[in-house]
Scaffold this motif. Structure first.
Motif, PDB file in Angstrom:
ATOM      1  N   GLU A 298       1.132  -1.046  -0.094  1.00  0.00           N
ATOM      2  CA  GLU A 298      -0.291  -0.410   0.269  1.00  0.00           C
ATOM      3  C   GLU A 298       1.229   0.887  -0.305  1.00  0.00           C
ATOM      4  N   GLN A 299       2.334   1.116   0.810  1.00  0.00           N
ATOM      5  CA  GLN A 299       2.864   2.345   0.282  1.00  0.00           C
ATOM      6  C   GLN A 299       3.019   2.582  -0.666  1.00  0.00           C
ATOM      7  N   MET A 300       3.523   1.681  -1.235  1.00  0.00           N
ATOM      8  CA  MET A 300       4.010   1.541  -2.640  1.00  0.00           C
ATOM      9  C   MET A 300       3.078   2.187  -3.473  1.00  0.00           C
ATOM     10  N   ARG A 301       1.288   2.043  -3.813  1.00  0.00           N
ATOM     11  CA  ARG A 301       0.626   2.617  -4.739  1.00  0.00           C
ATOM     12  C   ARG A 301       0.682   4.146  -3.921  1.00  0.00           C
ATOM     13  N   LYS A 302       1.548   4.679  -2.821  1.00  0.00           N
ATOM     14  CA  LYS A 302       1.347   6.042  -2.703  1.00  0.00           C
ATOM     15  C   LYS A 302       1.430   6.906  -3.818  1.00  0.00           C
ATOM     16  N   GLY A 303       2.974   6.456  -4.563  1.00  0.00           N
ATOM     17  CA  GLY A 303       3.187   7.740  -5.465  1.00  0.00           C
ATOM     18  C   GLY A 303       4.416   6.193  -6.608  1.00  0.00           C
ATOM     19  N   TRP A 304       4.853   7.047  -7.225  1.00  0.00           N
ATOM     20  CA  TRP A 304       6.068   6.196  -7.982  1.00  0.00           C
ATOM     21  C   TRP A 304       6.966   7.273  -7.022  1.00  0.00           C
ATOM     22  N   LYS A 305       6.840   7.958  -6.863  1.00  0.00           N
ATOM     23  CA  LYS A 305       8.127   7.686  -5.715  1.00  0.00           C
ATOM     24  C   LYS A 305       9.205   6.796  -4.981  1.00  0.00           C
ATOM     25  N   THR A 306       7.709   6.763  -4.286  1.00  0.00           N
ATOM     26  CA  THR A 306       7.835   5.184  -2.672  1.00  0.00           C
ATOM     27  C   THR A 306       7.821   4.364  -3.601  1.00  0.00           C
ATOM     28  N   ALA A 307       7.269   4.243  -5.127  1.00  0.00           N
ATOM     29  CA  ALA A 307       7.438   2.460  -5.117  1.00  0.00           C
ATOM     30  C   ALA A 307       8.652   2.240  -5.753  1.00  0.00           C
TER      31      ALA A 307
END
Length: 372
Positions: free
Chosen positions: A116-125
């Motif tokens: 779910e953290q990765m789905r926050k945005g491309w930078k987090t991914a």
């Protein structure tokens, strides 16, 4: 008996689980809390009188030797929170050592949380790529290795135990150890509330699955209330309720003394939220403060009938009406009873003691110990 509680980070709120474990273990004997040295200490640690011993990923050998040496003199419980790297390396290094029992503790659906953290945005991914120790793939691998090295498991809820068992963990004895707070924190029942406007608080860490956006809508729909949150977390925009900032150094008894309802708007669509026992509910229970929360499986498991369940936070007017119609004193007493029955450290210590080998029994129950 010595318990060495291990945390995978010293700087974020995952340290809170290892602190809770340390408080429980202190009911049975001496405790040392060790955490990966990855930055400034998590601010929530200030509420607890303990020392966080730090170790680097390059310095694991020193910690392993500390465990081995201690086990020559007394039984040692190595209680591993989350099992995320590099804690899997510690668990594997001391597994099978004479006098050492390894217990893997799982308090969150960490794999889903990282996804779910990765789905926050491309930078987090990009940040949480497969080379990062907290990528979903690496978290799952490390937890499987920790589980394989463990003699037993603890889980923060029956709901979470079922989630992990469905992933095919090796068969091990296990018990439920919810987040816990010292029995000494328990406050006397309230006869009445302090006069004045209703006081609502949002005291958790702001995360996508924790519904901060819904809180802002609710506050705008209740202009007559006072609203409190920690400084630096978030604050309402102009309009709506009177906002009170809680300084980070504020003592928890004082924080909860000025709150009628604490708000816990979890996202029902989030696997991380469905499997999480919010620590703020445990603290509210200790201080007898009424809870308004999403009825996730875990929250229902512990608190059914003792809080205001909100299935849909999107209608702020309807949520506000539910809160205004509720009795914060009666609900505070109800959630306080949940603390006595489920969340006090003495209750979890009994469960933990039943999981340990017979050799540990003679070394426990000599009274609460100070965490080193």
């Amino acid at each position: 008996m010595l318990t060495i509680a291990l945390a995978e980070s010293a700087r974020d709120n995952s340290l809170g689980r290892a602190i809770s474990m340390s408080l429980v273990a202190a009911e049975l004997g001496a405790v040392e809390l060790w955490a990966v040295d990855d930055g400034p200490a998590w601010t929530g640690a200030r509420h607890f009188d303990l020392t966080v011993h730090r170790f680097s990923r390059a310095g694991i050998d020193r910690l392993v030797e500390r465990i081995r040496t201690a086990a020559r003199a007394e039984p040692v419980l190595v209680w591993v929170s989350k099992g995320i790297a590099p804690l899997d390396r510690v668990a594997r290094a001391v597994a099978g050592v004479r006098g050492v029992t390894v217990v893997a503790d799982f308090d969150d659906d960490d794999v889903s949380l990282m996804r779910e953290q990765m789905r926050k945005g491309w930078k987090t991914a990009v940040h949480l790529n497969v080379l990062h120790r907290k990528s979903p793939v690496r978290v799952a691998r490390a937890q499987r290795r920790t589980a394989a090295a463990a003699d037993a498991y603890t889980f923060s809820s029956e709901t979470l135990r079922a989630t992990y068992q469905a992933r095919g963990l090796p068969e091990r004895p296990s018990v439920i150890v919810p987040h816990a707070r010292p029995t000494a924190w328990l406050r006397a029942e309230r006869d009445t509330r302090r006069p004045g406007p209703l006081r609502l608080g949002y005291l958790g860490t702001v995360r996508p699955h924790k519904g901060a956006d819904r809180i802002l809508e609710l506050v705008r729909a209740m202009p007559e209330i006072e609203f409190a949150s920690f400084s630096g977390s978030f604050r309402p925009t102009t309009g709506g309720a009177t906002w009170r900032a809680i300084e980070s150094a504020a003592a928890l008894p004082a924080v909860y003394a000025d709150i009628d309802f604490t708000l816990v708007p979890q996202s029902a669509a989030s696997s991380a939220a469905r499997n999480q026992l919010p620590s703020k509910i445990v603290e509210a229970a200790a201080f007898g403060v009424a809870v308004v929360a999403t009825p996730t499986p875990v929250i229902e498991e512990y608190c059914a009938g003792a809080y205001i369940p909100i299935d849909d936070w999107s209608d702020a007017t309807a949520v506000a009406a539910r809160i205004r119609a509720a009795d914060p004193v009666a609900l505070g007493d109800a959630i306080r009873d949940v603390f006595v029955q489920r969340f006090a450290t003495s209750v979890s210590a009994d469960a933990l003691a039943g999981l340990l080998p017979p050799a540990y029994a003679a070394d426990t129950r000599e009274g609460p110990q100070r965490v080193a």
